[in-house]
Design a protein around this motif. Structure first.
Motif, short mmCIF file in Angstrom:
data_model
loop_
_atom_site.label_atom_id
_atom_site.label_comp_id
_atom_site.label_asym_id
_atom_site.label_seq_id
_atom_site.Cartn_x
_atom_site.Cartn_y
_atom_site.Cartn_z
N GLN A 1 39.23 60.02 44.94
CA GLN A 1 41.04 60.48 44.38
C GLN A 1 42.06 59.47 45.60
OE1 GLN A 1 41.96 63.78 42.24
NE2 GLN A 1 44.76 63.84 43.21
N ARG A 2 42.10 59.57 46.83
CA ARG A 2 43.44 59.11 46.95
C ARG A 2 43.19 57.48 47.02
NH1 ARG A 2 39.35 60.40 51.43
NH2 ARG A 2 37.92 59.22 52.30
N ARG A 3 41.86 56.64 46.57
CA ARG A 3 42.09 55.11 46.76
C ARG A 3 42.60 55.05 45.28
NH1 ARG A 3 43.37 50.57 47.32
NH2 ARG A 3 41.57 49.02 45.94
N VAL A 4 42.26 56.22 44.08
CA VAL A 4 43.03 55.96 42.77
C VAL A 4 44.75 55.96 43.09
CG1 VAL A 4 43.48 57.32 40.82
CG2 VAL A 4 41.26 57.34 41.55
N GLU A 5 45.14 56.65 43.99
CA GLU A 5 46.21 57.49 44.07
C GLU A 5 47.28 55.58 45.00
OE1 GLU A 5 47.25 60.70 46.53
OE2 GLU A 5 46.63 61.97 44.78
N GLN A 6 46.49 55.11 45.56
CA GLN A 6 46.88 54.18 46.46
C GLN A 6 47.04 53.24 45.36
OE1 GLN A 6 43.81 52.78 49.14
NE2 GLN A 6 45.75 51.07 49.51
N VAL A 7 45.90 52.99 45.17
CA VAL A 7 46.35 51.19 43.30
C VAL A 7 47.48 52.20 42.90
CG1 VAL A 7 45.01 50.05 41.83
CG2 VAL A 7 43.98 51.35 43.65
N LEU A 8 47.60 53.14 42.02
CA LEU A 8 48.55 53.08 41.62
C LEU A 8 50.01 53.16 41.69
CD1 LEU A 8 47.17 56.44 39.42
CD2 LEU A 8 47.54 54.20 38.31
N GLU A 9 50.08 53.96 43.22
CA GLU A 9 51.49 53.02 43.83
C GLU A 9 52.04 52.64 44.20
OE1 GLU A 9 52.61 54.33 48.72
OE2 GLU A 9 51.42 56.28 47.69
N GLU A 10 50.45 51.27 44.74
CA GLU A 10 50.81 49.56 44.73
C GLU A 10 51.32 49.64 43.68
OE1 GLU A 10 47.40 48.10 45.48
OE2 GLU A 10 47.48 49.57 47.91
N ARG A 11 51.19 49.84 42.57
CA ARG A 11 51.44 49.17 40.49
C ARG A 11 52.73 49.45 40.54
NH1 ARG A 11 52.05 45.49 37.76
NH2 ARG A 11 52.21 45.80 35.49
N ALA A 12 52.61 50.95 40.24
CA ALA A 12 54.26 51.50 40.42
C ALA A 12 55.73 50.78 41.50
CB ALA A 12 53.98 52.63 40.84
N ILE A 13 55.10 50.29 42.21
CA ILE A 13 55.75 49.93 43.30
C ILE A 13 56.20 47.74 42.62
CG2 ILE A 13 56.52 48.78 45.64
CD1 ILE A 13 54.72 50.99 47.18
N GLU A 14 54.84 47.65 42.38
CA GLU A 14 55.03 46.17 41.55
C GLU A 14 55.99 46.69 40.33
OE1 GLU A 14 50.81 44.86 42.77
OE2 GLU A 14 51.20 45.46 40.68
N LEU A 15 56.64 47.38 39.80
CA LEU A 15 56.69 47.41 38.42
C LEU A 15 58.28 48.23 39.23
CD1 LEU A 15 54.44 48.95 35.89
CD2 LEU A 15 55.13 46.78 36.37
N GLY A 16 58.86 48.31 40.62
CA GLY A 16 60.63 48.33 40.37
C GLY A 16 59.83 50.17 40.32
N VAL A 17 59.37 51.00 41.29
CA VAL A 17 59.51 52.49 40.55
C VAL A 17 59.66 52.81 42.10
CG1 VAL A 17 58.22 54.91 40.37
CG2 VAL A 17 57.30 53.12 39.27
N GLU A 18 61.22 53.82 42.19
CA GLU A 18 61.52 54.11 43.49
C GLU A 18 61.37 55.69 43.62
OE1 GLU A 18 65.40 55.92 45.64
OE2 GLU A 18 65.97 55.25 43.54
N ILE A 19 59.59 55.84 44.62
CA ILE A 19 59.14 56.97 45.52
C ILE A 19 60.11 57.08 46.52
CG2 ILE A 19 57.34 57.74 46.16
CD1 ILE A 19 55.24 55.01 45.10
N ARG A 20 60.01 58.75 46.55
CA ARG A 20 60.72 59.43 47.59
C ARG A 20 59.80 60.45 47.98
NH1 ARG A 20 67.24 60.48 45.15
NH2 ARG A 20 67.30 58.17 44.83
N ARG A 21 59.56 60.15 49.43
CA ARG A 21 58.81 60.89 49.67
C ARG A 21 59.41 61.75 50.96
NH1 ARG A 21 52.75 60.60 48.72
NH2 ARG A 21 52.13 58.67 48.24
N GLY A 22 58.91 63.08 50.84
CA GLY A 22 59.70 64.04 52.14
C GLY A 22 60.60 64.23 50.85
N HIS A 23 60.64 64.36 49.66
CA HIS A 23 61.64 65.08 49.28
C HIS A 23 61.18 65.92 48.33
CE1 HIS A 23 65.41 62.00 50.00
NE2 HIS A 23 63.87 60.88 49.92
N GLU A 24 61.49 67.27 48.10
CA GLU A 24 61.63 68.20 46.95
C GLU A 24 62.06 68.88 46.67
OE1 GLU A 24 58.29 72.08 48.78
OE2 GLU A 24 59.26 70.96 49.65
#
Length: 520
Positions: free
Chosen positions: A100-123
Motif C-alpha cells: 500500500q505504501r507504494r500505491v500511495e507513493q505512485v498516486l501522490e506522484e500522479r496527483a502532484i503532476e496534475l497540480g494537486v495541492e497536498i497539505r501535510r501536517g494539516h488536520e
C-alpha cells in the motif's frame, strides 16, 4: 469561495479522488494530518476490478513496472477455500502484489503532476455547512485557519472525523473474540518447497503459499512475496491469554507460539531480511460498519470513512478506490455546472449497495474460517459446491466487483448497459488500440464501431463534455458496435447494430442527457 473541493485524508482513496477531480478540471486541496507518508503497510496488494481501473488511468504500468497489460490470476481463495480460476471463461480476479505504501507513493506522484495541492501536517478539526458551501476548520503547523469550500470529502479512514462532524451514523458490529498476529519474518530454507514456494512443515505437512490455511484452532498464512520480506500470520479465536490495549508490542516469539497453537507444530521464525520498515502487528477483534448515508448535503464520504469490514479476500482498496472513481466525475460535473439533476445523488445510490455486498461476503468468509465442527461441515459442503464452475464464476465475480450492474434507466436495453466496459481492441487506423489507452483522461467516451461511424452526429451538443472515437473492430464477434462510457468505465448505452436505427439513436441522446446534462 476559497477552493472547490477539500479532501480530508491523503491515503490511496483521497489521492485517487484528487487525481480524478484534477483530470475533470477541478483543483482540490488535500489535507493530511501526518507530516509525511506513513511507513505502515496496511495492505499487501490490490485485487479485483480496481486493477483494471488503474490500467485505464495509465497507472498500472507505474505500479507493476511492466509494459504488459494486467492478467488475471489462476487461483484465489474464498473463506480459506481454494478457488480454481483457470477453467473460467471470464476470470475477473486480477491481482497486483504491490504494498500500500507504494500505491500511495505512485498516486501522490500522479496527483502532484496534475497540480494537486497536498497539505501535510494539516488536520480537519471542525466543519459547518450552509446552502452554498462548507467551512472547514483546520489545524496546521503554523496555527489554525479556515477554508471555505463548495464540497468536503472525507477520505479519513474508519475513525473518520469528517463523518462524525457531519453527524452521519456508522452502525454495525464490533467483535473482540479474535486476535491476529502478523509479521515480516524468515523461515528455514529447508522448509520451503522449491516447486510451490510453500512450506513443508515437519510434524504438519504441506502448506501452500499465499492461501488462508484453516485448522480447528485458527488460521495461518505464509506469504513469500517476491523481492519483499515474507509475511507470516496467525489468527486465533478466544485466545487463552487475555488481550488488552496495555499489552507490550508483538514479538516474533509471541507469533511463533501462536503459530504452534494454530498448526500444532513448531515453525522457527527469524528476523526479516533487508531494510525496513518491517511489519510486526497484533490486531484484536474486528469491525463491520456501514455509514447510514454517504452524503450529508455538501459533505461526502469515500473508502473506510463510509464502510469498514474484514480484510479477508483483500476487498478494501478495490471498494474504496472505485468509490473515488465513481464520485470524482460526478462531483466535478456539479462544480463545473453541467451535471444533470440527481447525478451527485447517484454516487450513494450506486456505491452503497456495492459496499453492502462486500460486507456480506466478508462476513460470510469470516464465518467459514471460524473454528468448530459445524464450520468444518459447512466447509465440506462449500468444497463440493466449488467443484461446479458456475459457482466459482459467481463467487469470483462477486469478490472482484465484476458482478456490478448499475441502473442506466432507458439505456438498459442492451445486455452490456450498466456493466464494466469490456477490453475491446478498436482499430483507429493505425492498428488495434487497447481501450485503456482511450480512457486515461477520465472523460466520457463514445466508441463508434458502426459501419458508417455516423453516431458522431448525435454528439453535436455534447462535444465539450464527451469525446468520440470512430474506429472499426477487428473482431467480428465483438459484443457491441457502439459504447457510451461514463468516466468510471461503466457503459451508459450500447448497441450491437451495424447501423443503429432511429430508436437506438434516440436512446443514445437520452443517455447523453441523463448522465452528461442537456445539450449545449
Amino acid at each position: 469561495m476559497s477552493v472547490d473541493v477539500v479532501i480530508a485524508g491523503a491515503g490511496p482513496n483521497g489521492l485517487m479522488l484528487a487525481c480524478e477531480l484534477s483530470l475533470a478540471g477541478v483543483r482540490p486541496v488535500v489535507l493530511e494530518r501526518l507530516p509525511g507518508r506513513t511507513e505502515e503497510n496496511r495492505a499487501n496488494g490490490l485485487v479485483g476490478q480496481v486493477v483494471r481501473m488503474l490500467d485505464r488511468r495509465g497507472l498500472y504500468g507505474r505500479l507493476s513496472d511492466s509494459k504488459e497489460p494486467p492478467r488475471p490470476g489462476p487461483s484465489f481463495v474464498f473463506g480459506a477455500l481454494p478457488l480454481d480460476l483457470s477453467t473460467l471463461d471470464d476470470n475477473p480476479l486480477y491481482g497486483l502484489p504491490v504494498p500500500q505504501r507504494r500505491v500511495e507513493q505512485v498516486l501522490e506522484e500522479r496527483a502532484i503532476e496534475l497540480g494537486v495541492e497536498i497539505r501535510r501536517g494539516h488536520e480537519l478539526t471542525g466543519l459547518s455547512q450552509d446552502d452554498d458551501a462548507v467551512t472547514a476548520d483546520i489545524a496546521g503547523p503554523t496555527g489554525s485557519y479556515r477554508l471555505r469550500t463548495r464540497y468536503l470529502v472525507g477520505a479519513d479512514g474508519g475513525r473518520s472525523l469528517t463523518r462524525k462532524l457531519s453527524g452521519i451514523g456508522f452502525p454495525g458490529v464490533t467483535t473482540d473474540n479474535m486476535v491476529s498476529r502478523t509479521a515480516h519474518a524468515t523461515v528455514p530454507a529447508a522448509m520451503i518447497d522449491p516447486v510451490t514456494g510453500g512450506l513443508n512443515l515437519p510434524g504438519y505437512g504441506a502448506i501452500p503459499p499465499f492461501m488462508h490455511h484453516r485448522t480447528e484452532r485458527g488460521l495461518f498464512v505464509f506469504a513469500p512475496f517476491p523481492s519483499r520480506p515474507t509475511v507470516v500470520s496467525a489468527t486465533e479465536w478466544d485466545p487463552a491469554e487475555a488481550e488488552g490495549d496495555d499489552r507490550p508490542p508483538l514479538t516474533l516469539d509471541e507469533l511463533r507460539e501462536s503459530v504452534r497453537r494454530v498448526l500444532g507444530a513448531d515453525l522457527p521464525l527469524g528476523p526479516p531480511e533487508g531494510q525496513g520498515p518491517h511489519l510486526l502487528r497484533r490486531l484484536t477483534g474486528g469491525n463491520t460498519r456501514l455509514a447510514d448515508r454517504f452524503r450529508d448535503r455538501r459533505v461526502l464520504l469515500v473508502g473506510d470513512a463510509a464502510h469498514v469490514h474484514s480484510a479477508i479476500g483483500g476487498p478494501g482498496l478495490n471498494l474504496g478506490l472505485q468509490d473515488t472513481v465513481n464520485l470524482g466525475w460526478k462531483l466535478a460535473a456539479e462544480i463545473r455546472g453541467w451535471a444533470p439533476p440527481g447525478l451527485l445523488d447517484s454516487y450513494e445510490t450506486e456505491r452503497r449497495p456495492v459496499a453492502q455486498r462486500v460486507v456480506m461476503h466478508t462476513r460470510a468468509q469470516s464465518a467459514l474460517i471460524a473454528p468448530g465442527g459445524e464450520v468444518t461441515a459447512l466447509r465440506e459442503l462449500f468444497t463440493e459446491l466449488l467443484h461446479d464452475r458456475r459457482n466459482v464464476q459467481r463467487i469470483a465475480d462477486m469478490m472482484a466487483g465484476a458482478d456490478i450492474r448499475y441502473d442506466m434507466g432507458a439505456g438498459d436495453a442492451h445486455p452490456l448497459a450498466g456493466r464494466w466496459a469490456p477490453d475491446l481492441l478498436p482499430d483507429t487506423g493505425t492498428g488495434p488500440v487497447r481501450l485503456a489507452e482511450l480512457t486515461r483522461d477520465a472523460r466520457p467516451l463514445l466508441l463508434d464501431l458502426t459501419e458508417d461511424a455516423s453516431l458522431t452526429e448525435e454528439l453535436s451538443g455534447w462535444r465539450d463534455r464527451v469525446d468520440v472515437v470512430a474506429a472499426r473492430s477487428p473482431d467480428p464477434a465483438a459484443p457491441a458496435t457502439a459504447l457510451l462510457l461514463r468516466p468510471d468505465c461503466y457503459i451508459a448505452w450500447a448497441s450491437s447494430s451495424p447501423r443503429p436505427d432511429p430508436h437506438e439513436r434516440e436512446a443514445l441522446r437520452t443517455a447523453l442527457t441523463r448522465w452528461f446534462g442537456a445539450a449545449g
